[in-house]
Scaffold this motif. Structure first.
Motif, PDB file in Angstrom:
ATOM      1  N   TYR A  33      64.123  62.350   4.988  1.00  0.00           N
ATOM      2  CA  TYR A  33      65.143  62.502   6.030  1.00  0.00           C
ATOM      3  C   TYR A  33      64.647  63.431   7.130  1.00  0.00           C
ATOM      4  O   TYR A  33      63.861  64.343   6.881  1.00  0.00           O
ATOM      5  CB  TYR A  33      66.417  63.148   5.452  1.00  0.00           C
ATOM      6  CG  TYR A  33      66.974  62.529   4.209  1.00  0.00           C
ATOM      7  CD1 TYR A  33      66.412  62.809   2.964  1.00  0.00           C
ATOM      8  CD2 TYR A  33      68.088  61.703   4.259  1.00  0.00           C
ATOM      9  CE1 TYR A  33      66.937  62.263   1.803  1.00  0.00           C
ATOM     10  CE2 TYR A  33      68.628  61.160   3.101  1.00  0.00           C
ATOM     11  CZ  TYR A  33      68.043  61.443   1.879  1.00  0.00           C
ATOM     12  OH  TYR A  33      68.572  60.907   0.731  1.00  0.00           O
ATOM     13  N   TYR A  35      66.744  65.882   9.861  1.00  0.00           N
ATOM     14  CA  TYR A  35      68.011  66.427  10.330  1.00  0.00           C
ATOM     15  C   TYR A  35      67.749  67.343  11.518  1.00  0.00           C
ATOM     16  O   TYR A  35      66.714  68.007  11.615  1.00  0.00           O
ATOM     17  CB  TYR A  35      68.693  67.268   9.244  1.00  0.00           C
ATOM     18  CG  TYR A  35      69.383  66.473   8.171  1.00  0.00           C
ATOM     19  CD1 TYR A  35      68.697  66.084   7.021  1.00  0.00           C
ATOM     20  CD2 TYR A  35      70.722  66.127   8.287  1.00  0.00           C
ATOM     21  CE1 TYR A  35      69.330  65.366   6.026  1.00  0.00           C
ATOM     22  CE2 TYR A  35      71.361  65.407   7.290  1.00  0.00           C
ATOM     23  CZ  TYR A  35      70.652  65.030   6.166  1.00  0.00           C
ATOM     24  OH  TYR A  35      71.282  64.320   5.183  1.00  0.00           O
ATOM     25  N   LEU A  43      74.223  70.288  10.060  1.00  0.00           N
ATOM     26  CA  LEU A  43      73.025  69.461  10.004  1.00  0.00           C
ATOM     27  C   LEU A  43      73.420  68.026  10.295  1.00  0.00           C
ATOM     28  O   LEU A  43      74.293  67.474   9.622  1.00  0.00           O
ATOM     29  CB  LEU A  43      72.373  69.553   8.619  1.00  0.00           C
ATOM     30  CG  LEU A  43      72.050  70.951   8.116  1.00  0.00           C
ATOM     31  CD1 LEU A  43      71.393  70.888   6.754  1.00  0.00           C
ATOM     32  CD2 LEU A  43      71.160  71.685   9.100  1.00  0.00           C
ATOM     33  N   LEU A  45      72.145  64.006  10.822  1.00  0.00           N
ATOM     34  CA  LEU A  45      71.076  63.114  10.428  1.00  0.00           C
ATOM     35  C   LEU A  45      70.552  62.330  11.623  1.00  0.00           C
ATOM     36  O   LEU A  45      71.312  61.696  12.347  1.00  0.00           O
ATOM     37  CB  LEU A  45      71.596  62.161   9.345  1.00  0.00           C
ATOM     38  CG  LEU A  45      70.585  61.201   8.740  1.00  0.00           C
ATOM     39  CD1 LEU A  45      69.489  61.967   7.989  1.00  0.00           C
ATOM     40  CD2 LEU A  45      71.285  60.231   7.800  1.00  0.00           C
ATOM     41  N   TYR A  48      66.448  58.368   8.419  1.00  0.00           N
ATOM     42  CA  TYR A  48      65.994  58.494   7.053  1.00  0.00           C
ATOM     43  C   TYR A  48      65.223  57.248   6.660  1.00  0.00           C
ATOM     44  O   TYR A  48      65.282  56.219   7.345  1.00  0.00           O
ATOM     45  CB  TYR A  48      67.139  58.813   6.083  1.00  0.00           C
ATOM     46  CG  TYR A  48      68.144  57.705   5.837  1.00  0.00           C
ATOM     47  CD1 TYR A  48      69.177  57.492   6.739  1.00  0.00           C
ATOM     48  CD2 TYR A  48      68.096  56.934   4.684  1.00  0.00           C
ATOM     49  CE1 TYR A  48      70.122  56.504   6.511  1.00  0.00           C
ATOM     50  CE2 TYR A  48      69.038  55.947   4.443  1.00  0.00           C
ATOM     51  CZ  TYR A  48      70.057  55.741   5.358  1.00  0.00           C
ATOM     52  OH  TYR A  48      70.989  54.765   5.119  1.00  0.00           O
ATOM     53  N   ILE A  50      63.973  55.052   3.012  1.00  0.00           N
ATOM     54  CA  ILE A  50      64.115  54.967   1.561  1.00  0.00           C
ATOM     55  C   ILE A  50      62.812  54.567   0.879  1.00  0.00           C
ATOM     56  O   ILE A  50      62.698  54.626  -0.353  1.00  0.00           O
ATOM     57  CB  ILE A  50      65.266  54.024   1.144  1.00  0.00           C
ATOM     58  CG1 ILE A  50      65.020  52.605   1.654  1.00  0.00           C
ATOM     59  CG2 ILE A  50      66.605  54.558   1.627  1.00  0.00           C
ATOM     60  CD1 ILE A  50      66.071  51.610   1.150  1.00  0.00           C
ATOM     61  N   GLN A  97      69.891  60.050  -8.013  1.00  0.00           N
ATOM     62  CA  GLN A  97      70.414  60.756  -9.174  1.00  0.00           C
ATOM     63  C   GLN A  97      71.711  60.142  -9.657  1.00  0.00           C
ATOM     64  O   GLN A  97      72.539  60.818 -10.225  1.00  0.00           O
ATOM     65  CB  GLN A  97      70.656  62.231  -8.808  1.00  0.00           C
ATOM     66  CG  GLN A  97      69.391  63.027  -8.564  1.00  0.00           C
ATOM     67  CD  GLN A  97      69.685  64.469  -8.196  1.00  0.00           C
ATOM     68  OE1 GLN A  97      70.526  64.744  -7.357  1.00  0.00           O
ATOM     69  NE2 GLN A  97      69.000  65.408  -8.830  1.00  0.00           N
ATOM     70  N   GLY A  98      71.929  58.880  -9.395  1.00  0.00           N
ATOM     71  CA  GLY A  98      73.173  58.259  -9.810  1.00  0.00           C
ATOM     72  C   GLY A  98      74.259  58.546  -8.803  1.00  0.00           C
ATOM     73  O   GLY A  98      74.412  57.827  -7.824  1.00  0.00           O
ATOM     74  N   THR A  99      74.972  59.633  -9.018  1.00  0.00           N
ATOM     75  CA  THR A  99      76.045  60.008  -8.100  1.00  0.00           C
ATOM     76  C   THR A  99      75.571  61.175  -7.254  1.00  0.00           C
ATOM     77  O   THR A  99      75.523  62.302  -7.707  1.00  0.00           O
ATOM     78  CB  THR A  99      77.307  60.410  -8.884  1.00  0.00           C
ATOM     79  OG1 THR A  99      77.648  59.369  -9.771  1.00  0.00           O
ATOM     80  CG2 THR A  99      78.460  60.695  -7.930  1.00  0.00           C
ATOM     81  N   GLY A 100      75.193  60.882  -6.014  1.00  0.00           N
ATOM     82  CA  GLY A 100      74.760  61.946  -5.111  1.00  0.00           C
ATOM     83  C   GLY A 100      73.309  62.335  -5.306  1.00  0.00           C
ATOM     84  O   GLY A 100      72.865  62.541  -6.424  1.00  0.00           O
ATOM     85  N   ASN A 101      72.570  62.440  -4.215  1.00  0.00           N
ATOM     86  CA  ASN A 101      71.156  62.833  -4.271  1.00  0.00           C
ATOM     87  C   ASN A 101      71.016  64.277  -3.844  1.00  0.00           C
ATOM     88  O   ASN A 101      71.560  64.672  -2.819  1.00  0.00           O
ATOM     89  CB  ASN A 101      70.324  61.976  -3.313  1.00  0.00           C
ATOM     90  CG  ASN A 101      70.393  60.508  -3.661  1.00  0.00           C
ATOM     91  OD1 ASN A 101      70.578  60.148  -4.807  1.00  0.00           O
ATOM     92  ND2 ASN A 101      70.240  59.668  -2.665  1.00  0.00           N
ATOM     93  N   THR A 102      70.248  65.053  -4.585  1.00  0.00           N
ATOM     94  CA  THR A 102      69.953  66.421  -4.170  1.00  0.00           C
ATOM     95  C   THR A 102      68.794  66.392  -3.196  1.00  0.00           C
ATOM     96  O   THR A 102      67.743  65.811  -3.471  1.00  0.00           O
ATOM     97  CB  THR A 102      69.584  67.285  -5.388  1.00  0.00           C
ATOM     98  OG1 THR A 102      70.691  67.310  -6.285  1.00  0.00           O
ATOM     99  CG2 THR A 102      69.259  68.706  -4.951  1.00  0.00           C
ATOM    100  N   LEU A 103      68.998  67.006  -2.036  1.00  0.00           N
ATOM    101  CA  LEU A 103      67.957  67.045  -1.016  1.00  0.00           C
ATOM    102  C   LEU A 103      67.161  68.335  -1.141  1.00  0.00           C
ATOM    103  O   LEU A 103      67.711  69.409  -1.384  1.00  0.00           O
ATOM    104  CB  LEU A 103      68.577  66.972   0.380  1.00  0.00           C
ATOM    105  CG  LEU A 103      68.705  65.585   1.005  1.00  0.00           C
ATOM    106  CD1 LEU A 103      69.546  64.672   0.141  1.00  0.00           C
ATOM    107  CD2 LEU A 103      69.282  65.680   2.401  1.00  0.00           C
ATOM    108  N   PHE A 105      64.570  70.611   1.126  1.00  0.00           N
ATOM    109  CA  PHE A 105      64.269  70.770   2.542  1.00  0.00           C
ATOM    110  C   PHE A 105      62.970  71.527   2.777  1.00  0.00           C
ATOM    111  O   PHE A 105      62.557  72.377   1.980  1.00  0.00           O
ATOM    112  CB  PHE A 105      65.393  71.558   3.232  1.00  0.00           C
ATOM    113  CG  PHE A 105      66.641  70.769   3.478  1.00  0.00           C
ATOM    114  CD1 PHE A 105      67.649  70.734   2.538  1.00  0.00           C
ATOM    115  CD2 PHE A 105      66.807  70.066   4.668  1.00  0.00           C
ATOM    116  CE1 PHE A 105      68.811  70.008   2.761  1.00  0.00           C
ATOM    117  CE2 PHE A 105      67.959  69.346   4.908  1.00  0.00           C
ATOM    118  CZ  PHE A 105      68.970  69.310   3.946  1.00  0.00           C
TER     119      PHE A 105
END
Lengths: 114, 114
Positions: A33, A35, A43, A45, A48, A50, A97-103, A105
Motif C-alpha cells: 500500500y 498512504y 492516513l 489510501l 494498493y 495485491i 488474516q481472514g477478518t482484517g489485515n494487519t498492516l 508500515f
C-alpha cells in the motif's frame, strides 16, 4: 521479523516535477500500500497492489502513478508535484488474516516541493 | 460512505491518570475488524490492538478497547497514562471490500505531562 524500507527519507523537488518514491519489504507479503499522511486528516489510501503487476486505486489516486514490478517492491510517482502535496508518504504491506489485515508500515518519506 | 471519526485531535493528560481516546465508525458491513495504531515521533505506525469480536475486551501494553457494534465504537483506554504513551493514535476500520483495506480516522495526538 521483517522490515519495510522507504527511499528517500526526504525528497525535495520543484513544482511541476515528476518525483518517485520507492518501497521495499522483506516480509514476503502479497499486498502493498501507499498512504499519504497529512496532519489532522489521517492516513489516506493512494494505491494498493495485491500481487506483482497488480494495481488498485485508492481514494486519493489522482495525480499519482504506481508500479509493482516485483513482489518485494512498490513505487509511487507524483506525476506533477504541487506545493499543496507536501506530506509524508507511508508504504505498508500485509498478508491475509481472514477478518482484517494487519498492516506493517515503513517510517515514511517526506515530500517537500519548492 | 463508510467512515471513522476521532473527535479529539489533541488530548493532554497528567501522568498516572486515566486516558480515553474516542473512536466511532459508520459501516454497511456486519463483519468487520478494528485496529488501533500508534505512531511515536519519527517512527512508523505500528499496530497496538486489533478486534473483530463484538463486546470482547482486547488488551495490549496496558491499553484496552472493546468493539461495541451496538454503538459503533472502539474507544481506547488506559487506567494510568505514562510519559512514554505520548504519541499519535489512529483507529482504523477494516471491511471486506477492497481486500480488507483500512479506513483510518484523522488521528489523536496524546501528550502525557509529568
Amino acid at each position: 521479523g521483517g522490515i519495510i524500507t522507504q527511499t528517500p527519507k526526504f525528497l525535495i523537488g520543484q513544482e511541476g516535477q515528476k518525483l518517485t518514491l520507492k518501497c521495499q519489504q522483506n516480509f514476503n507479503h502479497d499486498t502493498m500500500y501507499w498512504y499519504r499522511q497529512d496532519s489532522g486528516k489521517g492516513l489516506r489510501l493512494i494505491y494498493y497492489s495485491i500481487t506483482e503487476n497488480d494495481l488498485q486505486k485508492g481514494d486519493l489516486s489522482e495525480g499519482y502513478d504506481a508500479s509493482r514490478e516485483k513482489k518485494s517492491s512498490f513505487s509511487l510517482t507524483v506525476t506533477s508535484a504541487q506545493k499543496n502535496e507536501m506530506a509524508v508518504f507511508l508504504c505498508a504491506s500485509s498478508i491475509p488474516q481472514g477478518t482484517g489485515n494487519t498492516l506493517y508500515f515503513g517510517e515514511g518519506s517526506r515530500l517537500i516541493v519548492v | 460512505g463508510d467512515s471513522v471519526t476521532q473527535t479529539e485531535g489533541l488530548v493532554t493528560v497528567t501522568e498516572g491518570l486515566p486516558v480515553k481516546l474516542n473512536c466511532t465508525y459508520q459501516t454497511t458491513y456486519l463483519t468487520i475488524a478494528f485496529f488501533w495504531y500508534v505512531q511515536y515521533l519519527n517512527e512508523a505506525p505500528q499496530v497496538l490492538l486489533k478486534s473483530s469480536t463484538d463486546n470482547k475486551r482486547t488488551e495490549h501494553q496496558g491499553f484496552h478497547a472493546t468493539l461495541h457494534k451496538s454503538s459503533s465504537s472502539f474507544h481506547l483506554q488506559k487506567s494510568s497514562a505514562q510519559l512514554s504513551d505520548s504519541a499519535l493514535y489512529y483507529c482504523a476500520l477494516s471491511e471486506p471490500s477492497g481486500s480488507w483495506q483500512l479506513i483510518f480516522g484523522s488521528g489523536t495526538q496524546l501528550t502525557v505531562m509529568p
